[in-house]
Design a protein around this motif. Structure first.
Motif, PDB file in Angstrom:
ATOM      1  N   PRO A 867       0.826  -1.224   0.000  1.00 45.70           N
ATOM      2  CA  PRO A 867       0.000   0.000   0.000  1.00 45.70           C
ATOM      3  C   PRO A 867       0.855   1.266   0.000  1.00 45.70           C
ATOM      4  N   ALA A 868       0.341   2.292  -0.624  1.00 46.91           N
ATOM      5  CA  ALA A 868       1.090   3.546  -0.753  1.00 46.91           C
ATOM      6  C   ALA A 868       1.383   4.160   0.607  1.00 46.91           C
ATOM      7  N   ASN A 869       0.407   4.102   1.535  1.00 47.41           N
ATOM      8  CA  ASN A 869       0.633   4.744   2.834  1.00 47.41           C
ATOM      9  C   ASN A 869       1.718   4.014   3.635  1.00 47.41           C
ATOM     10  N   LEU A 870       1.795   2.688   3.477  1.00 48.53           N
ATOM     11  CA  LEU A 870       2.834   1.934   4.176  1.00 48.53           C
ATOM     12  C   LEU A 870       4.209   2.223   3.564  1.00 48.53           C
ATOM     13  N   ARG A 871       4.276   2.245   2.253  1.00 46.13           N
ATOM     14  CA  ARG A 871       5.550   2.535   1.591  1.00 46.13           C
ATOM     15  C   ARG A 871       6.036   3.945   1.974  1.00 46.13           C
ATOM     16  N   LYS A 872       5.105   4.899   2.015  1.00 52.60           N
ATOM     17  CA  LYS A 872       5.461   6.270   2.370  1.00 52.60           C
ATOM     18  C   LYS A 872       5.985   6.341   3.802  1.00 52.60           C
ATOM     19  N   ALA A 873       5.349   5.592   4.705  1.00 49.40           N
ATOM     20  CA  ALA A 873       5.783   5.597   6.107  1.00 49.40           C
ATOM     21  C   ALA A 873       7.190   5.010   6.237  1.00 49.40           C
ATOM     22  N   HIS A 874       7.450   3.932   5.482  1.00 51.32           N
ATOM     23  CA  HIS A 874       8.789   3.336   5.520  1.00 51.32           C
ATOM     24  C   HIS A 874       9.831   4.288   4.953  1.00 51.32           C
ATOM     25  N   LYS A 875       9.498   4.970   3.873  1.00 52.16           N
ATOM     26  CA  LYS A 875      10.457   5.895   3.261  1.00 52.16           C
ATOM     27  C   LYS A 875      10.845   7.003   4.237  1.00 52.16           C
ATOM     28  N   ALA A 876       9.853   7.512   4.955  1.00 50.86           N
ATOM     29  CA  ALA A 876      10.141   8.576   5.929  1.00 50.86           C
ATOM     30  C   ALA A 876      11.029   8.049   7.052  1.00 50.86           C
ATOM     31  N   LEU A 877      10.750   6.844   7.513  1.00 48.96           N
ATOM     32  CA  LEU A 877      11.565   6.250   8.561  1.00 48.96           C
ATOM     33  C   LEU A 877      12.989   5.988   8.063  1.00 48.96           C
ATOM     34  N   ASP A 878      13.103   5.495   6.834  1.00 53.82           N
ATOM     35  CA  ASP A 878      14.430   5.232   6.261  1.00 53.82           C
ATOM     36  C   ASP A 878      15.284   6.495   6.246  1.00 53.82           C
ATOM     37  N   ALA A 879      14.690   7.585   5.790  1.00 53.34           N
ATOM     38  CA  ALA A 879      15.441   8.844   5.698  1.00 53.34           C
ATOM     39  C   ALA A 879      15.914   9.296   7.072  1.00 53.34           C
ATOM     40  N   ALA A 880      15.057   9.129   8.064  1.00 56.89           N
ATOM     41  CA  ALA A 880      15.421   9.563   9.416  1.00 56.89           C
ATOM     42  C   ALA A 880      16.542   8.703   9.987  1.00 56.89           C
ATOM     43  N   VAL A 881      16.469   7.381   9.770  1.00 53.69           N
ATOM     44  CA  VAL A 881      17.536   6.496  10.268  1.00 53.69           C
ATOM     45  C   VAL A 881      18.834   6.762   9.515  1.00 53.69           C
ATOM     46  N   ASP A 882      18.733   6.949   8.198  1.00 53.24           N
ATOM     47  CA  ASP A 882      19.943   7.263   7.418  1.00 53.24           C
ATOM     48  C   ASP A 882      20.649   8.498   7.961  1.00 53.24           C
ATOM     49  N   SER A 883      19.858   9.490   8.375  1.00 54.22           N
ATOM     50  CA  SER A 883      20.443  10.748   8.857  1.00 54.22           C
ATOM     51  C   SER A 883      21.189  10.563  10.177  1.00 54.22           C
ATOM     52  N   LEU A 884      20.901   9.471  10.877  1.00 52.90           N
ATOM     53  CA  LEU A 884      21.655   9.184  12.089  1.00 52.90           C
ATOM     54  C   LEU A 884      23.085   8.758  11.753  1.00 52.90           C
ATOM     55  N   TYR A 885      23.278   8.194  10.569  1.00 53.60           N
ATOM     56  CA  TYR A 885      24.598   7.713  10.164  1.00 53.60           C
ATOM     57  C   TYR A 885      25.446   8.819   9.524  1.00 53.60           C
ATOM     58  N   ARG A 886      24.793   9.658   8.696  1.00 52.03           N
ATOM     59  CA  ARG A 886      25.529  10.764   8.083  1.00 52.03           C
ATOM     60  C   ARG A 886      24.531  11.778   7.533  1.00 52.03           C
ATOM     61  N   ARG A 887      25.009  12.973   7.296  1.00 52.44           N
ATOM     62  CA  ARG A 887      24.115  14.025   6.804  1.00 52.44           C
ATOM     63  C   ARG A 887      23.730  13.810   5.344  1.00 52.44           C
ATOM     64  N   ALA A 888      24.721  13.470   4.510  1.00 49.06           N
ATOM     65  CA  ALA A 888      24.445  13.292   3.071  1.00 49.06           C
ATOM     66  C   ALA A 888      23.596  12.046   2.868  1.00 49.06           C
ATOM     67  N   PRO A 889      22.569  12.148   2.058  1.00 51.56           N
ATOM     68  CA  PRO A 889      21.724  10.968   1.815  1.00 51.56           C
ATOM     69  C   PRO A 889      22.480   9.880   1.061  1.00 51.56           C
ATOM     70  N   PHE A 890      22.063   8.656   1.249  1.00 49.80           N
ATOM     71  CA  PHE A 890      22.662   7.531   0.534  1.00 49.80           C
ATOM     72  C   PHE A 890      22.000   7.388  -0.835  1.00 49.80           C
ATOM     73  N   ASN A 891      22.806   7.033  -1.811  1.00 49.86           N
ATOM     74  CA  ASN A 891      22.291   6.877  -3.174  1.00 49.86           C
ATOM     75  C   ASN A 891      21.707   5.502  -3.436  1.00 49.86           C
ATOM     76  N   SER A 892      22.125   4.510  -2.648  1.00 47.43           N
ATOM     77  CA  SER A 892      21.706   3.140  -2.907  1.00 47.43           C
ATOM     78  C   SER A 892      22.001   2.285  -1.688  1.00 47.43           C
ATOM     79  N   ASP A 893      21.506   1.057  -1.716  1.00 50.78           N
ATOM     80  CA  ASP A 893      21.827   0.128  -0.634  1.00 50.78           C
ATOM     81  C   ASP A 893      23.320  -0.157  -0.590  1.00 50.78           C
ATOM     82  N   ARG A 894      23.940  -0.220  -1.755  1.00 54.30           N
ATOM     83  CA  ARG A 894      25.379  -0.468  -1.774  1.00 54.30           C
ATOM     84  C   ARG A 894      26.116   0.685  -1.104  1.00 54.30           C
ATOM     85  N   ASP A 895      25.657   1.896  -1.331  1.00 54.16           N
ATOM     86  CA  ASP A 895      26.237   3.070  -0.679  1.00 54.16           C
ATOM     87  C   ASP A 895      26.089   2.947   0.831  1.00 54.16           C
ATOM     88  N   ARG A 896      24.912   2.503   1.267  1.00 50.49           N
ATOM     89  CA  ARG A 896      24.677   2.339   2.712  1.00 50.49           C
ATOM     90  C   ARG A 896      25.634   1.305   3.302  1.00 50.49           C
TER      91      ARG A 896
END
Length: 931
Positions: A867-896
């Protein structure tokens, strides 16, 4: 006599001059075409007939002016009549021609005007009689030299099916074993030679079978064996009374036909099978893929799979391209562009090609060797064309690359035979490409030398005995995979010996690992050798990485020069087999390239994207030079996580305490007192799909209560019997305690579960909470007292990336291991404010799930139905967790995972140079160069 194109063109010019006044169809057609065939040194009567009767669609009779089965149909008209109408008439005749004899070319002619139509490509060539000499190479099919690559797959599969019929019939008649295999390999060569110009005139083998054998098949075996003797005898040593049909055949090579075989007995049906195979268009058969298909004729079950195990040409090129071919092509292009000393350097380049030696230590039917040989010969041809242009050359003197430069080791005798013949086939096709380029008629007959194919076990044979390492240039191939649990006792012993003769242990490594390690030992005598193997992707993820790669890196001094990350390796045959593989190219560090090539697959079934890097890890992602050898090792305690994770309950009951819903109700009807002891049992499948099983939880039940439930006691007896019959001492000991589980994880409070196995299609492994009384099985990992923050980190894209790159796989599905994935995962640092925000976003994910109460987690996390609302919720959570590791966003899973890998090194080796260097200072080349 073999005619060169210069002589054929001279004859064509004389023919045109002699027949320049011809115009009358009835009176001159036969003499005209008898002379036309003589241009090519072919006696018309040996291959074609006049006035062939055919039945038209309206049931009327028609007569083809000249018909050469499987090759050419000619419709002749008097001068001045319309050729378009004649071509239509010729096409009508095709309906009356048997499918096995359908021609590829149609020639319509009125003596002075010629129209040649290729039915396969639709290409049409029109010219005047006077210009015949200019277009004479368009008739190269008359010499059996034209190879069609557009329909190779279908033609090659059909060829294997035809050979399968011959095989089955001979086997049913008791002609089996080595003689059968050798007989079929010789037939393969004869039919290929009949259609590609090795035998001249074309189709003499077909005519031998048609004309010199009885319709009941009784003398077929004798005639063919007599032919084999002829092919093994030089022309000047043959008996003078040899029949005219047999005397036409050239001396081929005693190595192929030397051994005497038992004479097979044919009948009429078997003779027809042989004739069907002889009538097939073998000029379009690819030796690169035919070998594996041909091998399959020996096993009816394999044959029904239609070549499921042969390797596509595209995939072979993925190995040999970055191994050597791309560099050689680039070098040749550079030489061609030079203004000075070009000829000298081109000759040196050709000489170097001739000095290269190639080894495939798991060669099967030779498909890697065939494609590699073809490509090297094409480089040589391009080199010769640049040197000599349109000049006529002596091909025998000028060509220097030969099949003698190619070596293989194959475990089974039959595919080893096929590989040898396939290389001769490839050699002839390469010679025909030289012929077309320089208007020659060169053939390497008799066959001299040949590829060296050793019949033996590559893990028992000393590779130096096949090809001394000092002479070898490249090692390549597709060794057998075979996971540890499927290896035979002998294979496990081989693995132990290759890995460490002293330890006697092979760990959990796939069988393919032994080829990497043996190759590593082999190149110690020649550090210039480059290696490339196809392998299961399991050697680049999970527990096998720590077992294999330190040996390759440290024991043998190897580095990864190029790699294809996980992609779907399939064949081009019907019934395609699909398996997820990687390709690894290795060099000794003394000669490693400065840039490493990495091919990644956004879609594992489509084309890759290439990037260049300074160094690659065993996990096939970018690394600093300092940490490229680092591997993630299974650990018993978390190195970063705040709490421990625990596996679910391991029951070990033989299924006697576990019930499906229907079984539960039946059991409780017979034993109603057991209801209070029947609790839900949840594993990966049940949790993800929203189903449930039940289990008897009895360890705390008093003995008096147990004795009152006779059906329960009966189940416990069966548990005891099951455990006592185990090969494991610990399990037999557990048989004394049938109410206990081998591992008992029975949480008293709500607990987080992480499925041990989940489909690789999902972007997120579905995790969440369960409530007691529920027993988690050992197919889920459990996390008691988990917070929303814990849930957030574990369901984040960062953790999913770590799992997909570092964790193991069950087939292609993700396999979540506590020791390898959870305990090694670097958790981020966070402030109270950040934690609060993360927890809010984690709750938003759970809330989004709750809006779909009728959907299982399998429904919610299917990438096609998420569902779109679930995917959107995960995307927001992903961005927030990524920001705990570094400021610049990750381009891919390999980058992560590259970033996480650096953090992991800091955790396990805080004093390393890589740990001191911030990841922002890493030297990395990550440009995309092509798809």
């Amino acid at each position: 006599m073999r005619l060169g194109w210069d002589e054929i063109a001279r004859r064509a010019k004389a023919f045109s001059e002699e027949w320049q006044g011809a115009h009358y169809e009835k009176g001159e057609t036969q003499s005209f075409y008898n002379d036309f065939f003589e241009i090519f040194g072919i006696k018309r009567r040996t291959v074609a007939v006049y006035e062939q009767r055919v039945k038209l669609l309206d049931n009327k009779q028609g007569f083809i002016d000249l018909f050469w089965p499987r090759t050419l149909l000619i419709e002749q008209k008097s001068a001045g009549l319309k050729l378009g109408r004649a071509q239509g008439q010729a096409l009508d005749y095709l309906h009356g021609v048997h499918p096995t004899e359908q021609p590829r070319w149609i020639l319509t002619c009125d003596f002075q005007r010629w129209d040649l139509l290729d039915l396969e490509t639709g290409k049409e060539l029109k010219f005047a009689l006077a210009d015949l000499y200019k277009h004479v190479t368009a008739f190269d099919f008359m010499l059996g030299r034209r190879v069609s690559f557009e329909r190779q797959e279908a033609v090659t599969i059909k060829a294997a099916e035809l050979m399968g019929k011959i095989h089955d019939a001979l086997e049913e008649n008791g002609y089996v074993g080595h003689d059968l295999e050798r007989f079929l390999v010789r037939l393969l060569f004869c039919m290929f030679a009949d259609d590609t110009g090795i035998f001249q005139p074309k189709d003499i083998f077909l005519q031998l079978v048609e004309n010199d054998t009885f319709e009941d098949g009784s003398n077929v075996g004798r005639v063919i064996n007599e032919l084999f003797e002829v092919l093994d005898t030089p022309e000047d040593r043959r008996q003078s009374s040899l029949s005219g049909e047999l005397s036409q055949f050239p001396y081929v090579n005693g190595r192929l036909f030397r051994e005497n075989l038992r004479t097979p007995i044919f009948d009429a049906r078997m003779r027809e099978h042989l004739l069907d195979a002889c009538r097939h268009d073998w000029s379009a058969v690819s030796p690169a893929i035919f070998g594996s298909l041909f091998q399959s004729v020996m096993d009816a079950k394999e044959r029904r799979a239609k070549g499921a195990h042969y390797t596509s040409e595209e995939n072979i090129l993925k190995v040999i391209g970055p191994l050597f071919l791309d560099d050689l092509r680039e070098e040749l292009e550079g030489l061609k562009a030079r203004k000075t000393a070009k000829d000298k350097l081109l000759l040196e380049f050709q000489a170097r090609l001739s000095r290269m030696r190639f080894l495939d230590p798991a060669c099967g039917c030779g498909n890697f060797l065939v494609i590699a040989y073809r490509e090297v010969r094409r480089l040589e041809l391009e080199c010769l064309q640049e040197l000599y242009g349109d000049q006529r050359i002596d091909a025998e003197l000028m060509t220097r690359v030969t099949v003698d430069q190619f070596y293989g080791i194959e475990y089974e005798e039959f595919p080893a035979m096929i590989a040898e013949v396939a290389m001769w086939m490839a050699d002839h096709i390469a010679n025909n490409e030289i012929n077309e380029a320089f208007r020659l008629n060169y053939a390497r007959i008799p066959l001299t030398g040949g590829a060296t194919i050793r019949h033996g076990d590559a893990l028992e044979v000393d590779w130096n005995e096949v090809l001394p390492a000092g002479q070898c240039s490249y090692v390549m191939g597709n060794p057998p995979f075979i996971g540890q649990s499927y290896q035979s006792k002998v294979q496990r012993e081989q693995m132990s010996r290759v890995i460490d003769a002293d330890s006697g242990r092979a760990g959990s490594l796939d069988y393919v690992s032994a080829w990497f390690l043996t190759a590593g030992a082999y190149i110690q005598n020649n550090h210039r050798i480059r290696i490339a193997f196809v392998a299961t992707n399991s050697i680049t993820q999970g527990e096998q990485v720590a077992q294999l790669w330190p040996l390759l890196f440290d024991r043998y001094g190897l580095e990864i020069a190029f790699a294809h990350r996980t992609f779907s390796w399939g064949s081009e045959a019907r019934g395609k087999a699909q398996v997820h593989v990687v390709i690894i190219g290795l060099t000794h560090r003394d000669f490693e390239p400065s840039e490493k090539r990495l091919f990644s697959y956004p879609d594992i079934k489509r084309d890759p994207v290439e990037s260049r890097h300074g160094a690659l890890t065993a996990y096939l992602f970018d690394a600093m030079r300092a940490n490229q050898h680092l591997v993630v090792r299974d650990t018993r305690k978390p190195i970063s996580a705040p709490k421990a994770m625990r596996m679910g309950s391991k029951i070990v009951d033989g299924g006697h305490l576990i019930f499906e819903p229907g079984e539960r109700e039946d059991f409780l009807q017979a034993e109603p007192e057991a209801r209070q002891h029947m609790v839900p049992l949840v594993g990966s499948y049940e949790y993800i799909n929203g189903t449930i099983r039940w289990i008897l939880s009895l360890d705390s039940v008093p003995p008096s209560k147990l004795r009152s439930m006779s059906h329960v006691v009966e189940r416990l007896k069966k548990v005891t019997e099951f455990r006592k019959s185990s090969k494991k001492a610990a399990t037999r000991k557990l048989g004394d305690f049938p109410t206990r589980f081998e591992v008992a994880t029975i949480p008293g409070d709500s607990f987080l579960v992480f499925p041990e196995v989940s489909s690789e299609r999902r972007d997120y492994v579905p995790i969440g909470w369960l409530e007691p009384p529920t027993i988690p099985s050992n197919l889920v990992q459990t996390f008691v007292d988990a917070t929303l923050y814990d849930f957030a980190i574990l369901t984040s894209r960062a953790h999913m990336a770590w799992l997909s790159h570092i964790g193991g796989r069950l087939k292609s599905d993700y396999r979540y291991s506590i020791g390898l994935v959870y305990n090694t995962f670097p958790w981020p640092e966070s402030s109270d404010v950040q934690r609060e925000k993360i927890e809010q976003l984690a709750q938003a994910v759970l809330d989004a799930r709750a809006t779909h109460p009728t959907s299982s987690l399998a429904d919610l996390y299917d990438p096609d139905t998420m569902p779109a609302n679930l995917r959107k919720a995960h995307k927001a959570l992903d961005a927030a967790v990524d920001s705990l590791y570094r400021r610049a966003p990750f381009n891919s899973d390999r980058d992560r995972v590259e970033h996480l890998f650096g953090l992991y090194e800091k955790l396990v080796n805080p004093l390393s140079g890589a740990a001191k260097a911030n990841q922002r200072t890493r030297r990395r080349v990550a440009r995309k160069v092509r798809k």
